[in-house]
Design an enzyme around this catalytic site. Structure first.
Site, short mmCIF file in Angstrom:
data_model
loop_
_atom_site.label_atom_id
_atom_site.label_comp_id
_atom_site.label_asym_id
_atom_site.label_seq_id
_atom_site.Cartn_x
_atom_site.Cartn_y
_atom_site.Cartn_z
N SER A 61 26.37 21.99 95.60
CA SER A 61 27.73 22.52 95.54
C SER A 61 28.29 22.59 94.11
CB SER A 61 28.68 21.70 96.41
OG SER A 61 28.91 20.43 95.86
N LYS A 98 32.54 16.61 92.40
CA LYS A 98 33.38 17.82 92.46
C LYS A 98 34.18 17.96 91.17
CE LYS A 98 32.47 18.72 96.81
NZ LYS A 98 31.51 19.74 97.12
#
Length: 142
Positions: A61, A98
């Site tokens: 991701s 993230k």
């Protein structure tokens, strides 16, 4: 995208030779004429600092910022996380890597791959930022 906590670097370390020029991605240059004093990667990456630890990244991701599954990430707990930093976090005990996005009072943990949705931190969520990723190391041998 998760991670595996590896912890701090163990004692010991090897000094590697350092070249005094940048290596072009084209035709190679003979390096032996440009050797400088040896360096230690653990010193360059501050790996021996007590506030630095290593994690192995699991998932894709964050590939938009060049962090891929299997990469080794250097995480610095002494850096105050701010908007735009890539962080290692726990959201409701779910570990993740993230980009931290702060929009007023809203906090978003953003993926850097369009195949994954952003994680919005909601009222009542438990968010813990473990640290800021300062470097990532990737093996090109496989």
């Amino acid at each position: 995208m998760g991670f595996t906590l590896l912890g701090p670097l163990a004692e010991g370390g090897v000094r590697l030779p350092r070249c005094s020029f940048k290596v072009p991605a084209g035709f190679p240059s003979p390096a032996t004429d440009h050797m400088e004093a040896p360096i230690s990667l653990d010193e360059v990456l501050s790996l021996r600092a007590p506030h630095v630890f290593l994690v192995t990244i699991d998932g894709d991701s964050m590939q938009g910022v060049g962090i891929f599954s299997g990469d080794l990430a250097v995480v610095d707990r002494s850096i105050e996380p701010v908007d735009g930093h890539v962080v290692v976090a726990l959201l409701n005990n779910d570990p993740m890597c993230k980009r931290l996005c702060i929009r007023g009072k809203r906090v978003i943990l953003r993926s850097e791959n369009p195949q994954y949705p952003d994680r919005h931190v909601l009222e009542g969520d438990d968010l813990s930022i473990w640290g800021v990723i300062t470097y990532s190391v990737r093996s090109h041998a496989h």
